[in-house]
Write a protein that holds these residues in place. Structure first.
Motif, PDB file in Angstrom:
ATOM      1  N   LEU A  38     -40.152  46.301  30.691  1.00 57.98           N
ATOM      2  CA  LEU A  38     -40.618  44.994  30.217  1.00 57.98           C
ATOM      3  C   LEU A  38     -41.733  44.467  31.115  1.00 57.98           C
ATOM      4  N   THR A  39     -41.616  44.689  32.418  1.00 54.04           N
ATOM      5  CA  THR A  39     -42.673  44.270  33.352  1.00 54.04           C
ATOM      6  C   THR A  39     -43.981  44.983  33.042  1.00 54.04           C
ATOM      7  N   THR A  40     -43.898  46.262  32.722  1.00 56.70           N
ATOM      8  CA  THR A  40     -45.102  47.009  32.347  1.00 56.70           C
ATOM      9  C   THR A  40     -45.755  46.407  31.111  1.00 56.70           C
ATOM     10  N   LEU A  41     -44.944  46.074  30.116  1.00 50.63           N
ATOM     11  CA  LEU A  41     -45.486  45.474  28.896  1.00 50.63           C
ATOM     12  C   LEU A  41     -46.105  44.104  29.185  1.00 50.63           C
ATOM     13  N   LEU A  42     -45.470  43.335  30.057  1.00 50.57           N
ATOM     14  CA  LEU A  42     -46.022  42.027  30.412  1.00 50.57           C
ATOM     15  C   LEU A  42     -47.339  42.177  31.174  1.00 50.57           C
ATOM     16  N   ALA A  43     -47.416  43.179  32.056  1.00 46.68           N
ATOM     17  CA  ALA A  43     -48.664  43.414  32.789  1.00 46.68           C
ATOM     18  C   ALA A  43     -49.785  43.805  31.828  1.00 46.68           C
ATOM     19  N   ARG A  44     -49.468  44.630  30.841  1.00 45.71           N
ATOM     20  CA  ARG A  44     -50.473  45.015  29.845  1.00 45.71           C
ATOM     21  C   ARG A  44     -50.874  43.815  28.990  1.00 45.71           C
ATOM     22  N   GLY A  45     -49.882  42.990  28.639  1.00 45.92           N
ATOM     23  CA  GLY A  45     -50.185  41.798  27.857  1.00 45.92           C
ATOM     24  C   GLY A  45     -51.083  40.841  28.620  1.00 45.92           C
ATOM     25  N   ALA A  46     -50.843  40.724  29.913  1.00 43.54           N
ATOM     26  CA  ALA A  46     -51.692  39.863  30.742  1.00 43.54           C
ATOM     27  C   ALA A  46     -53.112  40.403  30.786  1.00 43.54           C
ATOM     28  N   GLU A  47     -53.233  41.707  31.013  1.00 43.92           N
ATOM     29  CA  GLU A  47     -54.567  42.315  31.096  1.00 43.92           C
ATOM     30  C   GLU A  47     -55.346  42.123  29.803  1.00 43.92           C
TER      31      GLU A  47
END
Length: 297
Positions: A38-47
């Motif tokens: 989920l953290t990976t997905l959030l980091a991608r969403g932020a980018e």
């Protein structure tokens, strides 16, 4: 996905600050595969939105969660996405550094803050119903957390009991095995206890996929075949579920929906004029059973 606007409103930050392009993320533990993914997905969403993520691991420690909510030890940020494990509504209402905030998860179910969650009760109901649909009649549940309580574990256990009662399958206290944590080690140990008890079972609902991986390994160790002897289902649908042996059936929450909702709500707060009333929303994302070999009867 359901969206329940609240009549309660929180006031956005009192003064407009220069944007930093940084959003803080408080996460309990990155060793847990679901939180890592989920953290990976959030980091991608932020980018994708031109933002950077500042990740803070809390280990569920109460004071650490409070400190992050108050911005202690953090650089200036545009907002906070918080996955709390011990934080309270009182802690949040006393924030010394208020600003855009989105809560993720089930720990704080009702509050005057925007909150995005999974319906954990329904996910376990779906899991139990799936096992019943493939012929299981004595379905065990591995995952209540008695010594170290968990809101997710409690809700998933309730969902299991809902389905057992509704479907008329075996209700037997001996089929319930507690764990101290949602880990493969705890899953394996729980399965050893269940098997040693002599209690018959033909299906197992695991409180999450990590627990299920331990259960699969221990079933093999005691000579039981999955799914012919015992069908197994997890919850969270982590990436490794596709590659376990056999591949693990799991209930998949709409993780992309969580990410989209988190940033939509955070950006809505960030864009609000100073002093504006911003409606609070409680959003519940959907979940779906992803059937794989571990329940293919």
């Amino acid at each position: 996905m359901t969206d329940s606007p609240s009549t309660v409103r929180r006031v956005s930050p009192l003064s407009r600050r220069e944007r930093t392009g940084i959003v803080a993320l408080a996460v309990p533990n990155l060793e847990e595969p679901y939180f890592a993914e989920l953290t990976t997905l959030l980091a991608r969403g932020a980018e994708a939105r031109g933002l950077s993520i500042l990740i803070q691991q809390t280990e569920g420690d109460h004071q650490r969660e409070i400190d992050i909510a108050n911005g202690v030890g953090l650089p200036a940020t545009d907002g906070l996405i918080h996955i709390p494990r011990s934080l309270t509504v009182g802690d949040l209402t006393r924030r010394t550094s208020p600003g855009p905030l989105v809560l993720l998860g089930e720990h704080i179910a009702v509050s005057p803050f925007t909150h995005i969650s999974i319906d954990n009760r329904r996910t376990a109901d779906l899991a139990t119903s799936h096992l019943a649909s493939v012929g299981c009649r004595r379905v065990a549940f591995i995952g209540p957390r008695l010594s170290r309580p968990s809101d997710a574990a409690d809700q998933r256990f309730t969902g299991y009991r809902d389905a057992v009662a509704r479907l008329g399958i075996a209700e037997d206290a001996a089929l319930i095995v507690a764990v101290d944590a949602f880990t493969a080690e705890e899953g394996a140990a729980a399965l050893r206890r269940l098997h040693a008890s002599g209690t018959p079972f033909d299906g197992i609902v695991c409180s999450n996929d990590s627990v299920a991986f331990g259960v699969l390994a221990e079933l093999h160790a005691v000579g039981l075949t999955v799914p012919a002897d015992v069908a197994v289902i997890g919850i969270d649908n982590v990436h490794a579920a596709s590659y376990s042996v056999p591949a693990l059936t799991s209930v998949a929450p709409d993780d992309q929906g969580i990410v989209e909702a988190a940033f939509t709500e955070l950006e809505r707060q960030m864009a609000a004029p100073p002093g504006a009333d911003v409606p609070v929303r409680h959003i519940v994302v959907d979940a779906t059973v992803i059937a794989r070999a571990s329940t293919a009867r």
